[in-house]
Write a protein that holds these residues in place. Structure first.
Motif: not given
Length: 272
Positions: A152-165
């Motif tokens: 419950s303490k874990l955090k995850v953020l992601a940032l794609p370089d492009t919207l293509e995928y």
């Protein structure tokens, strides 16, 4: 009382660590250009993502079967008394359901299955903690209690370089992808309660990275996850260290099953 740790391939552990700690990895599968593959280990993904960049097709993924988990359980019980299974979020894959189905085939055995509600390095954090607890003599109930609280303490953020995928994987429409790419929109994606959702949309990669740094709070441990952009990950690490100068930040890889939807040059961060 000896405890065996079992997980799936989306923790993206190194083969060396798996062998050293005697972890069993039950891999997910993916189908690409008509060929089925078993997801491998960290350090084995570059060729896949090179191919993905050049191909117009998109892979499909599938969870391990109950039979694969049953085989892993039976082999584990040859050496261990108890089993802890920690797998990626049940909201991202049917892997958890396969692990449960296999347990029901061996109903008299001591098997504890945990839905991590996580994946990539966040799942890896849990595996590493479980391994250390098992080495320190904790039983499966004690380990499970700790992991249930820790997840419950874990955090995850992601940032794609492009919207293509995201478009290819059906996560957004072609129109959304085309407009977003045209005006250089970078979605910041979060993993919350086991599900991937768009947290914010920011114009420009540098602005998006700076915003992610702002969103990282109370970090005690962090791992940057990247796909074919190690140099960018180093720069991202330097940005984070301006906020957390004493924080030890690792840089890790994302494999085909999770990484296909984000695409090459994507980055993310997992922390707690």
């Amino acid at each position: 009382m000896s405890v065996k740790i079992i997980t799936d391939s989306t923790a993206y552990l190194s083969k060396e660590y798996v062998e050293k700690e005697d972890i069993t990895v039950v891999p997910l599968h993916y189908m690409f250009d008509g060929v089925e593959y078993i997801e491998g280990f960290k350090g084995e993904f570059e060729q896949y993502f090179d191919k993905l960049q050049k191909s117009k097709s998109f892979p499909t993924t599938s969870q391990p079967s109950a039979g694969e988990f049953k085989e892993a359980y039976l082999k584990a019980f040859e050496k261990y008394d108890e089993i802890i299974v920690i797998v990626l979020s049940s909201k991202l894959s049917g892997t958890y359901n396969s692990a449960i189905a296999a347990k029901e085939l061996l109903e008299d055995r001591k098997i504890t299955i945990i839905d991590s509600l996580a994946t990539v390095a966040a799942l890896k954090f849990l595996i590493e903690d479980a391994v250390e607890l098992a080495k320190n003599g904790k039983n499966s109930d004690e380990i499970a209690s700790y992991i249930e609280e820790k997840k419950s303490k874990l955090k995850v953020l992601a940032l794609p370089d492009t919207l293509e995928y995201l478009k290819r994987g059906g996560r957004i429409s072609p129109l959304q992808a085309n407009i977003g790419n045209l005006i250089n929109i970078k979605p910041i994606i979060q993993l919350k309660d086991g599900e991937l959702t768009v947290l914010e949309k920011v114009r420009g990669k540098n602005n998006a990275l700076n915003r992610v740094v702002e969103l990282v709070e109370e970090a005690h441990r962090a791992t940057i996850c990247q796909i074919l952009c190690y140099e960018d990950a180093i720069k991202f690490k330097e940005l984070l260290q301006t906020k957390y100068p004493n924080l030890n930040i690792d840089i890790d890889e994302i494999g085909p099953v999770i990484g296909s939807h984000l695409g090459p040059k994507a980055m993310g961060i997992c922390w707690y």
